[in-house]
Design an enzyme around this catalytic site. Sequence first.
Site, PDB file in Angstrom:
ATOM      1  N   ASP A   1     -10.197 -10.099   7.815  1.00 37.09           N
ATOM      2  CA  ASP A   1      -9.635  -8.758   7.601  1.00 37.09           C
ATOM      3  C   ASP A   1     -10.546  -7.592   7.973  1.00 37.09           C
ATOM      4  O   ASP A   1     -10.097  -6.678   8.652  1.00 37.09           O
ATOM      5  CB  ASP A   1      -9.176  -8.622   6.142  1.00 37.09           C
ATOM      6  CG  ASP A   1      -8.159  -7.501   5.937  1.00 37.09           C
ATOM      7  OD1 ASP A   1      -7.408  -7.191   6.874  1.00 37.09           O
ATOM      8  OD2 ASP A   1      -8.126  -6.923   4.835  1.00 37.09           O
TER       9      ASP A   1
ATOM     10  N   ARG B   1       1.228 -12.713  -1.655  1.00 37.24           N
ATOM     11  CA  ARG B   1      -0.094 -13.071  -1.134  1.00 37.24           C
ATOM     12  C   ARG B   1      -0.753 -14.188  -1.915  1.00 37.24           C
ATOM     13  O   ARG B   1      -0.302 -14.555  -3.007  1.00 37.24           O
ATOM     14  CB  ARG B   1      -0.990 -11.831  -1.163  1.00 37.24           C
ATOM     15  CG  ARG B   1      -0.402 -10.709  -0.312  1.00 37.24           C
ATOM     16  CD  ARG B   1      -1.435  -9.876   0.338  1.00 37.24           C
ATOM     17  NE  ARG B   1      -0.824  -9.018   1.356  1.00 37.24           N
ATOM     18  CZ  ARG B   1      -1.350  -8.798   2.539  1.00 37.24           C
ATOM     19  NH1 ARG B   1      -2.469  -9.374   2.897  1.00 37.24           N
ATOM     20  NH2 ARG B   1      -0.764  -7.992   3.395  1.00 37.24           N
TER      21      ARG B   1
ATOM     22  N   CYS C   1       1.143  -9.431  12.946  1.00 38.52           N
ATOM     23  CA  CYS C   1       0.999  -9.680  14.388  1.00 38.52           C
ATOM     24  C   CYS C   1       0.139 -10.894  14.673  1.00 38.52           C
ATOM     25  O   CYS C   1      -0.343 -11.062  15.791  1.00 38.52           O
ATOM     26  CB  CYS C   1       0.408  -8.466  15.087  1.00 38.52           C
ATOM     27  SG  CYS C   1       1.510  -7.059  15.092  1.00 38.52           S
TER      28      CYS C   1
ATOM     29  N   ASN D   1       5.597  -9.389   1.216  1.00 35.87           N
ATOM     30  CA  ASN D   1       4.151  -9.117   1.168  1.00 35.87           C
ATOM     31  C   ASN D   1       3.456  -9.947   0.077  1.00 35.87           C
ATOM     32  O   ASN D   1       2.345  -9.623  -0.341  1.00 35.87           O
ATOM     33  CB  ASN D   1       3.918  -7.622   0.931  1.00 35.87           C
ATOM     34  CG  ASN D   1       2.506  -7.175   1.295  1.00 35.87           C
ATOM     35  OD1 ASN D   1       1.839  -7.789   2.115  1.00 35.87           O
ATOM     36  ND2 ASN D   1       2.040  -6.096   0.665  1.00 35.87           N
TER      37      ASN D   1
ATOM     38  N   ARG E   1       0.832  -1.185   0.000  1.00 41.25           N
ATOM     39  CA  ARG E   1       0.000   0.000   0.000  1.00 41.25           C
ATOM     40  C   ARG E   1       0.877   1.249   0.000  1.00 41.25           C
ATOM     41  O   ARG E   1       1.871   1.327   0.705  1.00 41.25           O
ATOM     42  CB  ARG E   1      -0.895   0.011   1.256  1.00 41.25           C
ATOM     43  CG  ARG E   1      -2.117  -0.865   1.086  1.00 41.25           C
ATOM     44  CD  ARG E   1      -3.093  -0.713   2.227  1.00 41.25           C
ATOM     45  NE  ARG E   1      -2.783  -1.583   3.337  1.00 41.25           N
ATOM     46  CZ  ARG E   1      -2.372  -1.173   4.527  1.00 41.25           C
ATOM     47  NH1 ARG E   1      -2.212   0.115   4.776  1.00 41.25           N
ATOM     48  NH2 ARG E   1      -2.108  -2.039   5.474  1.00 41.25           N
TER      49      ARG E   1
HETATM   50  C1  SPV Z   1      -3.253  -5.244   5.223  1.00 35.87           C
HETATM   51  O1  SPV Z   1      -2.133  -4.806   4.935  1.00 35.87           O
HETATM   52  O2  SPV Z   1      -3.820  -4.952   6.285  1.00 35.87           O
HETATM   53  C2  SPV Z   1      -3.962  -6.129   4.288  1.00 35.87           C
HETATM   54  C3  SPV Z   1      -3.497  -6.182   2.920  1.00 35.87           C
HETATM   55  O3  SPV Z   1      -4.934  -6.732   4.638  1.00 35.87           O
HETATM   56  S1  SPV Z   1      -3.929  -4.794   2.027  1.00 35.87           S
HETATM   57  O4  SPV Z   1      -4.925  -5.166   1.064  1.00 35.87           O
HETATM   58  O5  SPV Z   1      -2.731  -4.305   1.379  1.00 35.87           O
HETATM   59  O6  SPV Z   1      -4.455  -3.810   2.936  1.00 35.87           O
HETATM   60 MN    MN Z   2      -5.763  -5.850   6.462  1.00 37.18          MN
END
Ligand code: SPV
Ligand code: MN
Length: 624
Positions: free
Chosen positions: A289, A387, A272, A385, A85
């Site tokens: 999530d 996935r 975590c 990262n 992100r």
């Molecule tokens: C996170 O980073 O909290 C995620 C992946 O779940 S993302 O879609 O990049 O936010």
């Molecule tokens: Mn997330």
Amino acid sequence: MGLERIRERLSKESLEKLERIRNPYLHEFIAKYVDLCDPDEIFVSDGSEKDLQYIRERAIESGEERPLAIKGHTVHFDGYYDQARDRKNTKFLLPKGVSLGSSLNAIDREEGLEEIHKLLDGIMRGHELFICFYCLGPTNSIFSIPCVQLTDSSYVAHSENILYRQGYEEFIRRGKTREFFKFVHSEGELDERKTSKNIDKRRIYIDLVDEIVYSVNTQYGGNSIGLKKLAMRLAINKASREGWLTEHMLIMGVHGPKGRVTYFTGAFPSMCGKTSTAMLEGESIVGDDIAYIREINGEARAVNVEKGVFGIIKGINKEDDPIQWKVLHSENEIIFSNVLVDDNGKVYWSGMGEDIPDRGYNHSGEWWKGKRDKEGNEIPCSHPNARFTVELKAFDNLDPNLDNPNGVKIGAIVYGGRDSDTWVPVQEAFDWVHGIITKGASLESERTAAVLGKEGVREFNPMSNLDFLSVPIGKYIQMNLEFGKKLKHPPKIFAVNYFLRDKETKEYLNEKIDKKVWFKWMELRVHNEFGALRTPTGYIPLYEDLRDLFSSVLKKRYEKEDYIKQFTIRVPENLSKVRRIRKIYEKLEDIPSVLFRVLREEEERLLKAKRRYGDYISPDDLVE
Ligand code: SPV
Ligand code: MN
């Protein structure tokens, strides 16, 4: 009228699909961005199996995904510098006179709209536009939020088909309404590897006024998959206006005695243990999530906004993660991203517990062991990262309430951070307000090697939601506090810490698997079936109860000595934490005064206990 303008560009089928939804606002929105982005082709998906199959095929034909050895598996790569992100370029568009507080990234709305519309102008020439309809939360429910996604990435459309419930029927049912979220995404120009080329022009702009999120020149899911973290920002704002909560939380069923299932939600910052908690063997998963939480008849009820998992793959291995391992090796529809692939279409990732080949293909292109990037850093076989994207229905431990339109009743909320020296492994807050403030709003996580910067530095991350807040922090905390007041029996609030280390040896004091016991203990506490010891920071378990649980749940002996080490209250560390957190809030605007009061009370309890028992308080000292 909207559709008239773009009639010529649509196939008969696509036009009919749009006409079936009798919503002029939707049509106008679509026409506006079709005109502006100017795609060569347009595909409208009604969510039928035929349309889903078309998108799967387009993802392969376009080269955004490649098939792998196992049926249903594909791999997608994001650009080398497009792997996470983008906090810096994710901004709220702020109308004149509105403030979101100093901690949120924002630019003037007019200026931002102008910039993003310039970037979008003609950006889809040579591309196919996918127009897809989804629903956040179960369909036909008080929780549902219909969404329309415009994207020129077949990978994004494919991912969303796995991760979200289809919403075409929801749009038809609702007819003429302005209440839906809108997402415009373009991956922009692609390079020969089919990854976004103009990363310097990567922008993610959030318009809370029209509930539109724009995302350009990026493919990484967290930036591009509109319904994930982009929708979350719109939803937090909407929830604050309507009196409910949008949380960065897992939802799981914890299985108690005699078939009893108690639902927990849990917030954990990245790395975590959130996904591994949601996937605990013996319990059942509703979501990993994002949760919407509403008060219904005096109860807190939660739904999973999604129906799939976009999970971190690093470290998943056969022994520790049997459920995920099995899914990743079965014939399911899975998109792997930024892993290592060999010539036979087999995937590898760091920490999988198997030999990694010396060569292959990954997010850096051709890869060999020891390869370095432009900055001179050695490139690991898979990105930290990296996935996998898969539907929850692939998991054996899926809870039957995933699609329950009324959600599940929340019995407990858990907050957990990466904390080497302060919090005990599990504790219960005294009440809702104490929990929200000293556990949720005080959440921190120590940086890991995977994040740039000094390891061990604590990052403040209230409710693990900091990156997604679209209201000022003070207001967000206030919303949480007020939510509890509406409930007949607010959920209990717990804090867990899987990462506590011995003060001297610096060894971890627990094994990964111990969290199974903490959850069983919390479940029994929710039903008042266990006693507890009162400490200055909350209630902690009694030794005898944990000893019995370790024996019944893990078939393990639990020594008194370990209990004492794990559950000793570390007063200096806890005092530092309270003071550190207070300092952060003192610098922010409009923080509710109750936060400072509750932190002061916690500090006073700690000081009083210190005077009586010293710096390190053994649970034995607290037995009355
Ligand atoms: C996170 O980073 O909290 C995620 C992946 O779940 S993302 O879609 O990049 O936010
Ligand atoms: Mn997330």
